[in-house]
Scaffold this motif. Structure first.
Motif, PDB file in Angstrom:
ATOM      1  N   ILE A 293     -12.839  14.060  61.209  1.00 35.28           N
ATOM      2  CA  ILE A 293     -13.078  12.441  61.071  1.00 35.28           C
ATOM      3  C   ILE A 293     -11.685  11.841  61.047  1.00 35.28           C
ATOM      4  CG2 ILE A 293     -13.759  10.291  59.857  1.00 35.28           C
ATOM      5  CD1 ILE A 293     -16.184  11.634  61.078  1.00 35.28           C
TER       6      ILE A 293
ATOM      7  N   ALA B  58     -25.239   8.671  64.384  1.00 35.79           N
ATOM      8  CA  ALA B  58     -25.266   9.533  63.206  1.00 35.79           C
ATOM      9  C   ALA B  58     -26.625  10.169  62.940  1.00 35.79           C
ATOM     10  CB  ALA B  58     -24.789   8.885  61.931  1.00 35.79           C
TER      11      ALA B  58
ATOM     12  N   TYR C   9     -21.491  10.109  56.675  1.00 39.31           N
ATOM     13  CA  TYR C   9     -20.517   9.143  57.579  1.00 39.31           C
ATOM     14  C   TYR C   9     -20.523   8.034  56.317  1.00 39.31           C
ATOM     15  CZ  TYR C   9     -21.096  11.623  61.540  1.00 39.31           C
ATOM     16  OH  TYR C   9     -20.790  12.564  62.395  1.00 39.31           O
TER      17      TYR C   9
ATOM     18  N   PHE D 213     -18.142   4.738  57.137  1.00 45.59           N
ATOM     19  CA  PHE D 213     -18.890   4.327  58.403  1.00 45.59           C
ATOM     20  C   PHE D 213     -19.843   3.381  57.808  1.00 45.59           C
ATOM     21  CE2 PHE D 213     -16.826   7.677  60.321  1.00 45.59           C
ATOM     22  CZ  PHE D 213     -16.946   7.522  61.533  1.00 45.59           C
TER      23      PHE D 213
END
Length: 153
Positions: A99, A118, A126, A131
């Motif tokens: 990431i 996702a 995430y 995120f």
């Protein structure tokens, strides 16, 4: 254990994609994305101490077709796609390293957001990486439930 992450050719992502993400596909060669070789596509591999690629992620200059309104239309974005880590290497911070490599590359391309579809099983991962949810749950055939998520850069 810090795994080195570096750019790799798209073809080198396919064995990990097959094992970690798309085992339902017939073979490694079928684990190609139509824009893998676009001029601005970037692919990353995380390497074990023995030099084996154990995690991959790809970065594309692509907006969401499913939720075009989810991010500002004037904001440059990059899509994180086909990110996966081999089962035996999970929970060793390899995903985080992938990431960060993708975020660094997206920032260098002046993107304002990194977004992804996702998988439901990875939503907590995430979220822990910064995120945020941008959509309700939707189904991707043969793969399962997903949500659109994005991280500001």
């Amino acid at each position: 254990l810090q795994m080195p992450v570096r750019r790799i050719p798209s073809a080198e992502t396919r064995p990990v994609r097959h094992r970690a993400l798309w085992p339902h596909r017939p073979d490694v060669a079928s684990c190609t994305i139509d824009i893998d070789d676009a001029p601005d596509a970037l692919h990353f591999g995380a390497f074990s101490p023995e030099g084996e690629i154990v995690g991959v992620a790809s970065l594309f200059n692509q907006r969401s077709d499913r939720f075009p309104e989810a991010l500002p239309s004037d904001a440059p974005v990059r899509r994180l796609r086909a990110m996966g880590v081999l089962a035996e290497w999970r929970r060793q911070r390899i995903g985080e390293a992938l990431i960060e490599a993708a975020c660094d590359a997206a920032r260098s391309q002046d993107a304002q957001f990194l977004w992804c579809d996702a998988r439901e099983v990875a939503l907590e991962f995430y979220a822990a990486q910064g995120f945020r949810f941008l959509s309700p749950t939707y189904e991707i055939p043969l793969i399962g439930p997903h949500r659109m998520m994005a991280r500001p850069l």
